[in-house]
Each structure stands twice: as structure tokens, then as C-alpha cells.
Design a protein around this motif. Structure first.
Motif, PDB file in Angstrom:
ATOM      1  N   UNK A 159     -10.851   6.701   0.761  1.00 61.78           N
ATOM      2  CA  UNK A 159     -11.635   7.307   1.832  1.00 61.78           C
ATOM      3  C   UNK A 159     -11.491   6.549   3.154  1.00 61.78           C
ATOM      4  N   UNK A 160     -10.707   5.464   3.167  1.00 60.80           N
ATOM      5  CA  UNK A 160     -10.549   4.671   4.382  1.00 60.80           C
ATOM      6  C   UNK A 160      -9.193   4.870   5.046  1.00 60.80           C
ATOM      7  N   UNK A 161      -8.338   5.708   4.479  1.00 68.20           N
ATOM      8  CA  UNK A 161      -6.957   5.786   4.959  1.00 68.20           C
ATOM      9  C   UNK A 161      -6.829   6.338   6.375  1.00 68.20           C
ATOM     10  N   UNK A 162      -7.840   7.032   6.878  1.00 68.32           N
ATOM     11  CA  UNK A 162      -7.766   7.567   8.226  1.00 68.32           C
ATOM     12  C   UNK A 162      -8.582   6.791   9.242  1.00 68.32           C
ATOM     13  N   UNK A 163      -9.151   5.641   8.843  1.00 68.99           N
ATOM     14  CA  UNK A 163     -10.015   4.877   9.737  1.00 68.99           C
ATOM     15  C   UNK A 163      -9.202   3.970  10.658  1.00 68.99           C
ATOM     16  N   UNK A 164      -9.769   3.700  11.828  1.00 70.63           N
ATOM     17  CA  UNK A 164      -9.115   2.814  12.786  1.00 70.63           C
ATOM     18  C   UNK A 164      -9.114   1.383  12.254  1.00 70.63           C
ATOM     19  N   UNK A 165      -7.998   0.703  12.450  1.00 71.73           N
ATOM     20  CA  UNK A 165      -7.856  -0.662  11.931  1.00 71.73           C
ATOM     21  C   UNK A 165      -8.931  -1.582  12.501  1.00 71.73           C
ATOM     22  N   UNK A 166      -9.274  -1.425  13.757  1.00 68.98           N
ATOM     23  CA  UNK A 166     -10.293  -2.283  14.366  1.00 68.98           C
ATOM     24  C   UNK A 166     -11.648  -2.081  13.697  1.00 68.98           C
ATOM     25  N   UNK A 210      -0.487   0.146   4.931  1.00 69.09           N
ATOM     26  CA  UNK A 210       0.915   0.305   5.342  1.00 69.09           C
ATOM     27  C   UNK A 210       1.728   1.052   4.284  1.00 69.09           C
ATOM     28  N   UNK A 211       1.524   0.694   3.029  1.00 64.68           N
ATOM     29  CA  UNK A 211       2.264   1.351   1.952  1.00 64.68           C
ATOM     30  C   UNK A 211       1.873   2.815   1.842  1.00 64.68           C
ATOM     31  N   UNK A 212       0.574   3.094   1.961  1.00 63.86           N
ATOM     32  CA  UNK A 212       0.073   4.463   1.850  1.00 63.86           C
ATOM     33  C   UNK A 212       0.621   5.328   2.975  1.00 63.86           C
ATOM     34  N   UNK A 213       0.545   4.837   4.207  1.00 62.32           N
ATOM     35  CA  UNK A 213       0.969   5.641   5.350  1.00 62.32           C
ATOM     36  C   UNK A 213       2.490   5.798   5.410  1.00 62.32           C
ATOM     37  N   UNK A 214       3.225   4.818   4.895  1.00 63.46           N
ATOM     38  CA  UNK A 214       4.680   4.992   4.810  1.00 63.46           C
ATOM     39  C   UNK A 214       5.022   6.135   3.870  1.00 63.46           C
ATOM     40  N   UNK A 226       3.782  10.897  -4.532  1.00 65.75           N
ATOM     41  CA  UNK A 226       3.523   9.679  -5.313  1.00 65.75           C
ATOM     42  C   UNK A 226       2.622   8.701  -4.579  1.00 65.75           C
ATOM     43  N   UNK A 227       2.630   8.719  -3.247  1.00 67.23           N
ATOM     44  CA  UNK A 227       1.826   7.756  -2.498  1.00 67.23           C
ATOM     45  C   UNK A 227       0.326   7.946  -2.743  1.00 67.23           C
ATOM     46  N   UNK A 228      -0.079   9.119  -3.210  1.00 65.78           N
ATOM     47  CA  UNK A 228      -1.501   9.344  -3.507  1.00 65.78           C
ATOM     48  C   UNK A 228      -1.951   8.613  -4.760  1.00 65.78           C
ATOM     49  N   UNK A 229      -1.002   8.089  -5.518  1.00 66.89           N
ATOM     50  CA  UNK A 229      -1.342   7.328  -6.724  1.00 66.89           C
ATOM     51  C   UNK A 229      -1.422   5.825  -6.455  1.00 66.89           C
ATOM     52  N   UNK A 230      -1.189   5.415  -5.207  1.00 65.78           N
ATOM     53  CA  UNK A 230      -1.290   3.992  -4.869  1.00 65.78           C
ATOM     54  C   UNK A 230      -2.742   3.537  -5.033  1.00 65.78           C
ATOM     55  N   UNK A 231      -2.924   2.433  -5.750  1.00 70.04           N
ATOM     56  CA  UNK A 231      -4.270   1.912  -5.989  1.00 70.04           C
ATOM     57  C   UNK A 231      -4.501   0.659  -5.161  1.00 70.04           C
TER      58      UNK A 231
END
Length: 231
Positions: free
Chosen positions: A145-152, A171-175, A224-229
Motif C-alpha cells: 500500500x506504500x508503492x505510490x507514496x512520495x519518498x520524502x 526500486x525493485x517494484x517500480x522497475x 511477477x513484480x506484484x509478488x515481490x515481498x
């Protein structure tokens, strides 16, 4: 010098036959039964010899505030547990820390259920707690649930070690998402898939929606990136 708070006795925990007095950091006294605390908490059980009745009418001072201890002791008595849905999030988190600190196993499931309900509004706080205490059962869900949040914004809430781990996850998820997006866009250009175009637009604006749209998007490409834990 700050004034010492005037002690008062808890209205809920004031049994006349109590054999242990616990004081909160804000000066509230809890008259409790050591058998309940020892039965539900490894920490209190291990400290039993330090609080035996023959040691006198001593008071045990704890670092937690009275609102936390009131909920904690309710979880340790033979009675219906407190309704944590009525508890404000900051107090819930302080209770969760106390449950972990004193190893109150009877309350762990209750805390886990509450954490999952708070993920939508407070994913970073839940993730930080999960990583700190090894609670994988809701930690990975919070991370998604944090993948779209701003890094700051993330950096202001997560502890340093958790933030470093989150950056690697991010980084791995967004790649993976970038590669999947490129593949899906090529299919839109080739076959003019209007439904796919609309779905992708939503996912670009809110990356966590990739999980909601997974069943639709997997018809077009691997995700497959949706399975990253995280944990």
C-alpha cells in the motif's frame, strides 16, 4: 522542576483483593491480580519473584500511560477483550507496542486484526511496526500500500533501517512495473485495447491499484513484480 503527578486509582482495576499495584507513568494506580498478569505475559511471569507479596506492599512503576495499561490489563483478564475499533490510532499503536514489549500472547491476534484494518489509512506506521516486530502476516500487505507514496513522506515516518529496506523494495517494484507498463502499452498500440488503456491509466495514477487490477492485466502480460515481498 516539573510537578509530580498526583496518584489516583483506576476505576476499572481497583479490586479490594488485588495483590499487586501497578503505577502508570501519569500516576494512575492499577490494583490487579498477579495471577492474571503472570498467566498472560512472559515478562510479568519472569518478574514474579521480584513482586512476591512477602516483599511488602510495593508498587510497580511502568513506562506506559494509564490509557495504554487500562487496555492492556483488559486483554489479560478473563473477560471480553476491549473493542479496538473504538480506539484512536495513536493509542492503538502504543497499545500494540506494549503488547509486544510484555509478550502478551493473548492479545497478539487482536492486534494483528487491528493492524490489517489500519493499513489503508496508515500503511507506513503499520509497516514500521511489522518490520520492527517481525509481523510478516501484515507487513507485506502494508508495504504494497506504500508503492505510490512520495519518498520524502516515507522517510519522515519509517525508521532509518526500515526506510533503507523500503527503498530497495521500492526500486525493485517500480522497475518491474515500468517493464510491465511498457509491454502493455505496446499491446494497446498494436491492438487498440480500450479497456486495457483505461485500466493502465488508473494504475499509473495510483500504483497500488496494480494489485486490484491484477486479474485483468495478467491476460496481457506477466506481472511477477506484484509478488515481490518486503519481509
Amino acid at each position: 522542576m516539573a510537578a509530580t503527578p498526583v496518584s489516583r486509582t483506576s476505576e476499572r482495576f481497583c479490586a479490594p483483593d488485588a495483590d499487586l499495584t501497578v503505577s502508570s507513568c501519569d500516576g494512575v494506580l492499577f490494583k490487579v491480580h498477579r495471577k492474571h498478569l503472570e498467566a498472560h505475559s512472559d515478562v510479568f511471569a519472569d518478574a514474579a519473584n521480584a513482586t512476591l507479596p512477602e516483599n511488602g506492599n510495593e508498587t510497580v512503576y511502568l513506562e506506559e500511560s494509564s490509557d495504554v495499561l487500562d487496555l492492556l490489563f483488559q486483554c489479560m483478564y478473563r473477560q471480553p477483550p476491549p473493542d479496538l475499533q473504538l480506539v484512536e490510532f495513536p493509542l492503538f499503536m502504543r497499545l500494540a507496542e506494549a503488547v509486544e514489549k510484555y509478550a502478551v500472547y493473548s492479545a497478539l491476534t487482536l492486534i494483528g486484526i487491528g493492524m490489517k484494518k489500519h493499513i489503508i489509512k496508515h500503511p507506513l506506521e503499520v509497516l514500521d511496526f511489522a518490520e520492527k516486530h517481525g509481523r510478516k502476516e501484515f507487513g507485506n500487505q502494508a508495504a504494497r500500500m506504500t508503492v505510490g507514496l512520495a519518498i520524502l513522506d516515507v522517510a519522515t515516518i519509517l525508521s532509518l533501517d526500515t526506510f533503507k529496506k523500503w527503498m530497495a523494495f521500492h526500486d525493485k517494484w517500480h522497475a518491474g512495473a515500468t517493464n510491465a507498463l511498457a509491454n502493455l502499452v505496446s499491446k494497446i498500440n498494436e491492438y487498440n485495447y480500450e479497456e486495457l488503456s483505461s485500466t493502465l491509466e488508473k494504475c499509473v495514477h495510483d500504483p497500488k491499484l496494480w494489485y486490484d487490477e491484477r486479474s485483468t492485466l495478467t491476460h496481457y502480460t506477466a506481472l511477477a513484480f506484484l509478488d515481490i515481498e518486503f519481509m
